[in-house]
Enzyme design. Structure first.
Site, PDB file in Angstrom:
ATOM      1  N   GLU A  33       0.842  -1.184   0.000  1.00  0.00           N
ATOM      2  CA  GLU A  33       0.000   0.000   0.000  1.00  0.00           C
ATOM      3  C   GLU A  33       0.881   1.239   0.000  1.00  0.00           C
ATOM      4  O   GLU A  33       1.867   1.315   0.734  1.00  0.00           O
ATOM      5  CB  GLU A  33      -0.884  -0.040   1.250  1.00  0.00           C
ATOM      6  CG  GLU A  33      -2.174   0.691   1.105  1.00  0.00           C
ATOM      7  CD  GLU A  33      -2.095   2.107   1.649  1.00  0.00           C
ATOM      8  OE1 GLU A  33      -2.805   2.976   1.144  1.00  0.00           O
ATOM      9  OE2 GLU A  33      -1.326   2.318   2.562  1.00  0.00           O
ATOM     10  N   ASP A  75       0.882  -0.827   6.697  1.00  0.00           N
ATOM     11  CA  ASP A  75       1.375  -0.292   7.963  1.00  0.00           C
ATOM     12  C   ASP A  75       0.686  -0.946   9.154  1.00  0.00           C
ATOM     13  O   ASP A  75      -0.420  -1.459   9.045  1.00  0.00           O
ATOM     14  CB  ASP A  75       1.138   1.224   8.016  1.00  0.00           C
ATOM     15  CG  ASP A  75       2.164   1.964   7.171  1.00  0.00           C
ATOM     16  OD1 ASP A  75       3.291   1.438   7.038  1.00  0.00           O
ATOM     17  OD2 ASP A  75       1.828   3.028   6.633  1.00  0.00           O
ATOM     18  N   ASP A 130      -0.893   0.272  11.467  1.00  0.00           N
ATOM     19  CA  ASP A 130      -1.808   1.221  12.118  1.00  0.00           C
ATOM     20  C   ASP A 130      -3.241   0.981  11.629  1.00  0.00           C
ATOM     21  O   ASP A 130      -3.507   0.025  10.911  1.00  0.00           O
ATOM     22  CB  ASP A 130      -1.359   2.665  11.841  1.00  0.00           C
ATOM     23  CG  ASP A 130      -1.346   2.954  10.344  1.00  0.00           C
ATOM     24  OD1 ASP A 130      -1.866   2.122   9.561  1.00  0.00           O
ATOM     25  OD2 ASP A 130      -0.817   4.012   9.958  1.00  0.00           O
ATOM     26  N   ASP A 181      -5.148   2.559   9.456  1.00  0.00           N
ATOM     27  CA  ASP A 181      -5.340   2.573   8.009  1.00  0.00           C
ATOM     28  C   ASP A 181      -4.841   1.280   7.378  1.00  0.00           C
ATOM     29  O   ASP A 181      -5.487   0.710   6.501  1.00  0.00           O
ATOM     30  CB  ASP A 181      -4.608   3.763   7.377  1.00  0.00           C
ATOM     31  CG  ASP A 181      -5.333   5.069   7.672  1.00  0.00           C
ATOM     32  OD1 ASP A 181      -6.529   5.005   8.039  1.00  0.00           O
ATOM     33  OD2 ASP A 181      -4.703   6.140   7.547  1.00  0.00           O
TER      34      ASP A 181
END
Ligand code: 28F
Length: 682
Positions: free
Chosen positions: A469, A542, A544, A546
């Site tokens: 991503e 990631d 996190d 998102d």
């Protein structure tokens, strides 16, 4: 260092590990059956071993040597299977008409207790063996487990099959029987008697039942941590399939206490309502059909929702048959026939027009349960029913009774037929779109999308594709990779949520299309695993929120349209490091808080005043190519998480809740799982 690949379920995982002790006093702490044999022989010196005892030991030894033959595997699935084997015995007692309540509990120390209120396993001495029936049930290997060769259990048939297998694979096991006003108890370690049957206490005169407590053997299983959600899902299934039976599940581990009571008078009708519980319905009633011929029984419950997934669950003698078989075939054929016939008769379909089987099953939730005396399970995983007579029975039940239902319920019939017609038209449109895209992009010519940086290797079993991503992360990945076997597909922007999209939107989608082409195996009913171009599909996002969202969207897509990828274990999540630790010239990385603390202690070793600089990795995009290779892509050092489908029903529920239309269940799920928030990134 070797590659750390940790299997993980799609279900939110519980926070692990409480190793409290149970106050049990086992006087044997032995490593193997051989050792036990030696010890028991020594203890019994003078007592001749008779043939039946040697057989018992050999039987248990066989189970311990090849556990997979008896419980499928020694991974999480095999571990949970232990519980099902014990519960099956309690359910047989319920089927015999003597048990109404079953309790399945994960104890504070992670061991398992199962209790039923049946008659209690007989405790009288058997003539042939000279031993209590109870001991025989727990030590003698009964012919043909579900995974071994030979016969299969039929409900109401062999009582207690499987108990000895669980016993052999348990570090210790205690069984208590309440009968005739007494509590009889017996103890075992790795299948061997450590305490002969004795009366441990008294109970009310009429009180009866069987109680089993066991601890799976950590020498046998990869991990002995039970997942409450897996047990609960299976117990719910059992409660649905055995109308009127009450099953309670409890998780008593500190910090994760939960309990549920499952009791369904409506049986598989309620099962279908439950499958549709977070969905919008096409018609109010669950359609129920049943029938019997000779000694074979079949019942079917079905109801449509306005979604696009097909959810058919089939069972034979209460055993789940995920690969379907004759009962499912009979249902599918009859359903397609009945809908086409009705459509033509009511002029909802033109003379030449037809709806396909797939069209008829869009948005369908259905449970098929058959009972037959000698179920033949076939296929690779013995998960497919082979008895062909049952196909005829199911077919005739559905043809007759669904026909009548459609006649008598024109509004529901109309809604169902409209849905099949819409599906049929969408399928046509999707086919056209696909063909036009194929022509435009030369899919047939094997041309790969721009977003793919392919690898040189052509043998799929050696190839990996990283789905990355973000542009900068993809840039680093492209430079950092080993291009001999690692391909990079970059994706950016929010991806389509396939849970909310019509299937015909998939091919036209600018994020999904390049991925479908790159993987090379198609989607949905056209998916062909033999055409797959990579056997490791690694999602790199990631650590996190998102990143978690992207990962969930991708997994939803794989789950709905390329499920065999997950079933085969080809889908992974890359695990980027969280921390960087620097001391002088030495740099190390950590993948968790615990690891950070451990490494910082290691680096400090011998010098308590050493200065160690700890920083947090912000995201993949901030790593340079070398760092990304070293920490996340180098097969020698990286950590990958394999995505597994612990249970398709549970996974379906989680995806429907997380990605579907209804907001309230999602809110509830997130609130309920807030404490496991770290695990939402499945
Ligand atoms: C928590 C697990 O295993 N329940 C069981 C019974 C009841 C009978 C039984 C079981 C008899 C001779 C095999 C009682 N009274 N729960 C359980 N409940 N097994 S297992 O019989 C075993 C057979 O050898 C039972 C009369 N008949 C059967």
């Amino acid at each position: 260092m070797s590659e750390r690949e940790t299997a993980r379920n799609l279900a939110p995982e519980n926070i692990k590990d409480n190793s409290g002790d149970m106050d049990l006093n086992l006087n044997l702490e032995l490593e193997s059956v051989e050792e036990l044999k030696a010890v028991s022989t020594a203890v019994d010196a003078g007592n001749e071993y008779d043939a039946s005892e040697i057989q018992v030991l050999e039987g248990l030894e066989a189970v311990r040597r090849r556990p997979g033959m008896y419980i499928g595997s020694t991974s999480s699935s095999g571990l949970h299977h232990l519980v099902y084997e014990i519960v099956d015995n309690a359910i047989d007692e319920a089927l015999a008409g003597f048990c109404t309540d079953i309790l399945v509990k994960i104890n504070p120390d992670g061991t398992i207790t199962v209790i039923d209120n049946g008659r209690g396993i007989p405790v009288d001495i058997q003539a042939q063996t000279g031993k209590p029936a109870l001991e025989v049930v727990y030590t003698v290997l009964h012919a043909g487990g579900k995974f071994g060769g030979g016969g299969y259990k039929v409900s109401g048939g062999l009582h207690g099959v499987g108990a000895s297998v669980v016993n052999a694979l348990s570090e210790w096991l205690i069984v208590r029987v309440r009968r005739d006003g007494h509590i009889y108890e017996m103890r075992f370690a790795r299948g061997i008697v450590t305490r002969e049957m004795y009366i441990a206490g008294d109970c009310e005169p009429g009180e009866t039942g069987t109680e089993v407590i066991f601890k799976p053997d950590a020498e046998i299983f990869e991990d002995i941590n039970f997942e409450y959600d897996i047990l609960r899902t299976r117990m719910r299934e059992e409660a649905f399939l055995n109308a009127g039976l009450k099953i309670q599940t409890i998780d008593a581990r500190p910090g994760q206490e939960r309990e549920h009571i499952m009791f369904y008078q409506g049986g598989i009708r309620e099962f279908v309502s439950w499958l549709n519980h977070n969905k919008d319905l096409l018609h109010d009633q669950v359609i129920y059909m049943s029938g019997q011929k000779d000694n074979e029984i079949a019942e079917i419950a079905m109801q449509y929702n306005d979604g696009y997934n097909e959810n058919i669950l089939s069972f034979a003698n209460n055993v789940h048959t995920p690969e379907g078989g004759m009962h499912e075939d009979g249902f599918k054929r009859a359903l397609t026939m009945a809908l086409n016939q009705y459509g033509h008769r009511m002029k909802l379909l033109k003379d030449e027009e037809k709806v396909s089987g797939e069209d008829c099953r869009e948005g369908l939730a259905c449970v098929i349960s058959v009972k037959l005396p000698e179920a033949q399970f076939e296929g690779q995983t013995k998960a497919k029913l082979g008895n062909s007579r049952i196909r005829t029975l199911v077919n005739s039940i559905v043809t007759d009774q669904l026909g009548i239902y459609l006649e008598e319920n024109p509004a529901a019939a109309r809604a169902i037929l409209d849905k099949a017609l819409t599906a049929s038209r969408a399928r046509e449109a999707a086919k056209k779109a696909r063909e036009s895209i194929r022509r435009k992009t030369g899919l047939e010519s094997g041309q790969m999308p721009d977003k793919l940086q392919d690898c040189n290797e052509r043998d799929p079993s050696l190839c990996e594709i990283y789905i990355v991503e973000g542009d900068s992360a993809a840039g680093s990945a492209i430079q950092g990779r080993d291009s001999r076997f690692q391909a990079i597909l970059s994706m950016w922007g929010k991806m389509l949520n396939v849970e909310k999209a019509r299937p015909d939107k998939i091919y036209g989608n600018d994020k999904l299309y390049p991925m479908i082409v790159a993987l090379g195996a198609g989607i949905g009913s056209e998916f062909d695993i033999n055409k797959l171009r990579y056997h490791k599909i690694i999602i790199m996002a990631d650590a996190d929120v998102d990143g978690a969202h992207i990962r969930t969207l991708l997994l939803t897509f794989f789950f709905r349209y390329m499920r065999p990828l997950i079933e085969r274990g080809y889908v992974y999540s890359a695990v980027p490091p969280l921390y960087k630790l620097i001391r002088g010239k030495t740099t190390r990385v950590a993948y968790s808080d615990q690891e950070r603390d451990r490494i910082s202690a290691e680096m400090r070793a011998g010098n308590p005043n050493a200065k160690i600089e700890i920083s947090r990795f912000k995201g993949l995009g901030e790593m340079d190519p070398h760092e990304l290779w070293e920490t996340t892509m180098d097969p020698e050092k990286r950590s990958l998480r394999r995505i597994t489908l612990g249970d398709a029903v549970l996974a379906d529920e989680v995806f429907t809740i997380l990605m579907g239309e209804q907001v309230e269940p999602r809110k509830q799920w997130i609130e309920r799982n807030a404490m496991y928030a770290v695990n939402i990134d499945i």
